[in-house]
Motif scaffolding. Structure first.
Motif, PDB file in Angstrom:
ATOM      1  N   LYS A  68     -12.781  20.508   7.147  1.00 29.93           N
ATOM      2  CA  LYS A  68     -12.795  20.309   8.582  1.00 29.93           C
ATOM      3  C   LYS A  68     -11.743  19.271   8.951  1.00 29.93           C
ATOM      4  O   LYS A  68     -11.433  18.378   8.185  1.00 29.93           O
ATOM      5  CB  LYS A  68     -14.179  19.848   9.042  1.00 29.93           C
ATOM      6  N   GLY A  69     -11.224  19.371  10.182  1.00 33.26           N
ATOM      7  CA  GLY A  69     -10.185  18.455  10.592  1.00 33.26           C
ATOM      8  C   GLY A  69      -8.819  19.022  10.253  1.00 33.26           C
ATOM      9  O   GLY A  69      -8.695  20.051   9.597  1.00 33.26           O
ATOM     10  N   ILE A  70      -7.788  18.354  10.686  1.00 32.45           N
ATOM     11  CA  ILE A  70      -6.453  18.897  10.493  1.00 32.45           C
ATOM     12  C   ILE A  70      -5.597  18.065   9.548  1.00 32.45           C
ATOM     13  O   ILE A  70      -4.603  18.538   9.033  1.00 32.45           O
ATOM     14  CB  ILE A  70      -5.724  19.027  11.851  1.00 32.45           C
ATOM     15  N   THR A  71      -5.969  16.820   9.307  1.00 36.19           N
ATOM     16  CA  THR A  71      -5.204  15.968   8.397  1.00 36.19           C
ATOM     17  C   THR A  71      -6.136  15.145   7.514  1.00 36.19           C
ATOM     18  O   THR A  71      -7.312  14.958   7.831  1.00 36.19           O
ATOM     19  CB  THR A  71      -4.291  14.982   9.161  1.00 36.19           C
ATOM     20  N   THR A  72      -5.595  14.674   6.421  1.00 35.56           N
ATOM     21  CA  THR A  72      -6.295  13.736   5.541  1.00 35.56           C
ATOM     22  C   THR A  72      -5.348  12.584   5.239  1.00 35.56           C
ATOM     23  O   THR A  72      -4.154  12.795   5.065  1.00 35.56           O
ATOM     24  CB  THR A  72      -6.739  14.405   4.232  1.00 35.56           C
ATOM     25  N   LYS A  98       0.834  -1.198   0.000  1.00 38.44           N
ATOM     26  CA  LYS A  98       0.000   0.000   0.000  1.00 38.44           C
ATOM     27  C   LYS A  98       0.870   1.250   0.000  1.00 38.44           C
ATOM     28  O   LYS A  98       1.963   1.257   0.573  1.00 38.44           O
ATOM     29  CB  LYS A  98      -0.916   0.022   1.239  1.00 38.44           C
ATOM     30  N   VAL A  99       0.359   2.296  -0.658  1.00 42.20           N
ATOM     31  CA  VAL A  99       0.958   3.625  -0.588  1.00 42.20           C
ATOM     32  C   VAL A  99       0.040   4.485   0.264  1.00 42.20           C
ATOM     33  O   VAL A  99      -1.175   4.500   0.057  1.00 42.20           O
ATOM     34  CB  VAL A  99       1.110   4.253  -1.990  1.00 42.20           C
ATOM     35  N   VAL A 100       0.611   5.201   1.232  1.00 47.74           N
ATOM     36  CA  VAL A 100      -0.179   6.041   2.143  1.00 47.74           C
ATOM     37  C   VAL A 100       0.314   7.471   2.051  1.00 47.74           C
ATOM     38  O   VAL A 100       1.513   7.741   2.135  1.00 47.74           O
ATOM     39  CB  VAL A 100      -0.057   5.543   3.596  1.00 47.74           C
ATOM     40  N   TRP A 101      -0.629   8.393   1.879  1.00 44.63           N
ATOM     41  CA  TRP A 101      -0.293   9.816   1.864  1.00 44.63           C
ATOM     42  C   TRP A 101      -1.071  10.505   2.973  1.00 44.63           C
ATOM     43  O   TRP A 101      -2.276  10.706   2.885  1.00 44.63           O
ATOM     44  CB  TRP A 101      -0.641  10.445   0.509  1.00 44.63           C
ATOM     45  N   LEU A 102      -0.369  10.844   4.039  1.00 45.21           N
ATOM     46  CA  LEU A 102      -0.946  11.558   5.174  1.00 45.21           C
ATOM     47  C   LEU A 102      -0.419  12.986   5.141  1.00 45.21           C
ATOM     48  O   LEU A 102       0.785  13.205   5.127  1.00 45.21           O
ATOM     49  CB  LEU A 102      -0.551  10.876   6.487  1.00 45.21           C
ATOM     50  N   TYR A 103      -1.323  13.960   5.101  1.00 44.89           N
ATOM     51  CA  TYR A 103      -0.869  15.337   4.949  1.00 44.89           C
ATOM     52  C   TYR A 103      -1.724  16.286   5.770  1.00 44.89           C
ATOM     53  O   TYR A 103      -2.901  16.048   6.045  1.00 44.89           O
ATOM     54  CB  TYR A 103      -0.885  15.773   3.480  1.00 44.89           C
ATOM     55  N   ASN A 104      -1.075  17.399   6.178  1.00 44.61           N
ATOM     56  CA  ASN A 104      -1.766  18.473   6.894  1.00 44.61           C
ATOM     57  C   ASN A 104      -2.498  19.348   5.887  1.00 44.61           C
ATOM     58  O   ASN A 104      -1.944  19.712   4.855  1.00 44.61           O
ATOM     59  CB  ASN A 104      -0.769  19.333   7.679  1.00 44.61           C
ATOM     60  N   HIS A 105      -3.721  19.723   6.200  1.00 48.85           N
ATOM     61  CA  HIS A 105      -4.525  20.516   5.266  1.00 48.85           C
ATOM     62  C   HIS A 105      -3.889  21.847   4.908  1.00 48.85           C
ATOM     63  O   HIS A 105      -3.853  22.257   3.751  1.00 48.85           O
ATOM     64  CB  HIS A 105      -5.919  20.758   5.858  1.00 48.85           C
TER      65      HIS A 105
END
Length: 319
Positions: free
Chosen positions: A132-136, A117-124
């Protein structure tokens, strides 16, 4: 050869060879080809032996340059540690993108189904989003060949200059805020958790510490002059233990005088740590001998790169 030796003995010999040699040997017979190309058990054993040997190759991620005077910037190149051999890897995106402002996507294999899997976690805020929220968190699954969202995403902002670190079926990030935490994403369950906070981790991790993976364990390299200590997380009892101590006075100038903690890329044969100086003009690599506390040039390649990643050539396909 097959008439003299049982095939299980031949497999035992073959699994000690490198990938290039094995691919050539697929022409010996249909049985050899089937073993090398189709037998996942054989491929896994061959990869594990490669890891145990301490022999690793390196992928170089080149820096990008917007200037018209230097338009031909390579994206990827590989090199063999201990030699001047390097090979360009053709890519479709070469000369067309710039480095990401937010952390690069993480890549890994979940432990249960052994899917990649490739995961991309980033701050908005870092990419101009006002949701809404701070990360995706987005995941690309090679089984379904599609991107999807993980909900809920991380409850913490992540450090934009610390790339995610993969080990033992999970990806890990350092978080921003009043205090630093280590955030972990299990690639099988796709759930986040916070690893017990290392007592040594400062509030500003990139000034004095950096994460890496050694021996398939999560490690943090902490710089406290005149030493740089490497801590390893033991998931069995949820504790952090010191595994290496580097005497900075005997290391090259860029390693001893930089305010950042350089994380080693890998542990080579004879307990030597491999470091990459991505700030130098020649993209130098050095090894640090834990026993003698001395450094040596690891390769003579003059390829400058933005980053580097160690890997073990394998017969296993991600698809």
């Amino acid at each position: 050869m097959e008439l003299l030796l049982p095939h299980d003995v031949i497999e035992y010999i073959l699994e000690r060879l490198d990938v290039k040699s094995l691919l050539r040997f697929t022409t010996v017979s249909k049985q050899w080809k089937s073993t090398i190309i189709r037998c996942r058990y054989f491929q896994t054993r061959q990869m594990l032996r490669r890891k145990q040997s301490g022999k690793t190759d390196v992928v170089l991620v080149s820096s990008y340059d917007d200037s018209a005077s230097n338009p031909d910037i390579e994206a990827l190149r590989t090199l063999v540690v201990g030699s001047s051999v390097s090979v360009k890897i053709p890519t479709k995106w070469e000369n067309k993108i710039r480095p990401l402002v937010s952390p690069s996507p993480g890549f890994g294999k979940e432990k249960i189904n052994e899917t990649y899997k490739v995961v991309w976690l980033y701050n908005h805020a870092e990419i101009g989003l006002k949701r809404k929220g701070i990360t995706t968190c987005e995941v690309f699954d090679f089984t379904t060949k599609a991107w999807r969202y993980i909900v809920p995403a991380s409850p913490y902002l992540i450090h934009q200059r610390q790339s995610p670190v993969y080990c033992d079926g999970s990806l890990h990030w350092l978080t921003e805020g009043d205090e630093t935490n280590v955030l972990s994403l299990d690639l099988h369950t796709e759930t986040f958790q916070v690893i017990p906070k290392p007592p040594f981790l400062p509030c500003l991790p990139l000034l004095g510490s950096s994460m890496c993976s050694l021996h398939d364990r999560l490690c943090v390299s902490e710089r406290v002059w005149p030493e740089q200590v490497i801590w390893s997380f033991y998931s069995e009892d949820k504790t952090w233990k010191k595994i290496y101590s580097i005497t900075l006075k005997t290391t090259p100038y860029w390693l001893s005088n930089c305010i950042m903690a350089f994380a080693p890329l890998s542990v080579l044969q004879n307990d030597k740590l491999l470091f990459h100086n991505r700030q130098s003009s020649d993209g130098s690599f050095v090894t640090y001998d834990i026993k003698t506390k001395s450094c040596d040039i690891a390769n003579e390649s003059k390829v400058k790169s933005y980053g580097a990643l160690c890997y073990f050539p394998s017969l296993i396909s991600i698809l």
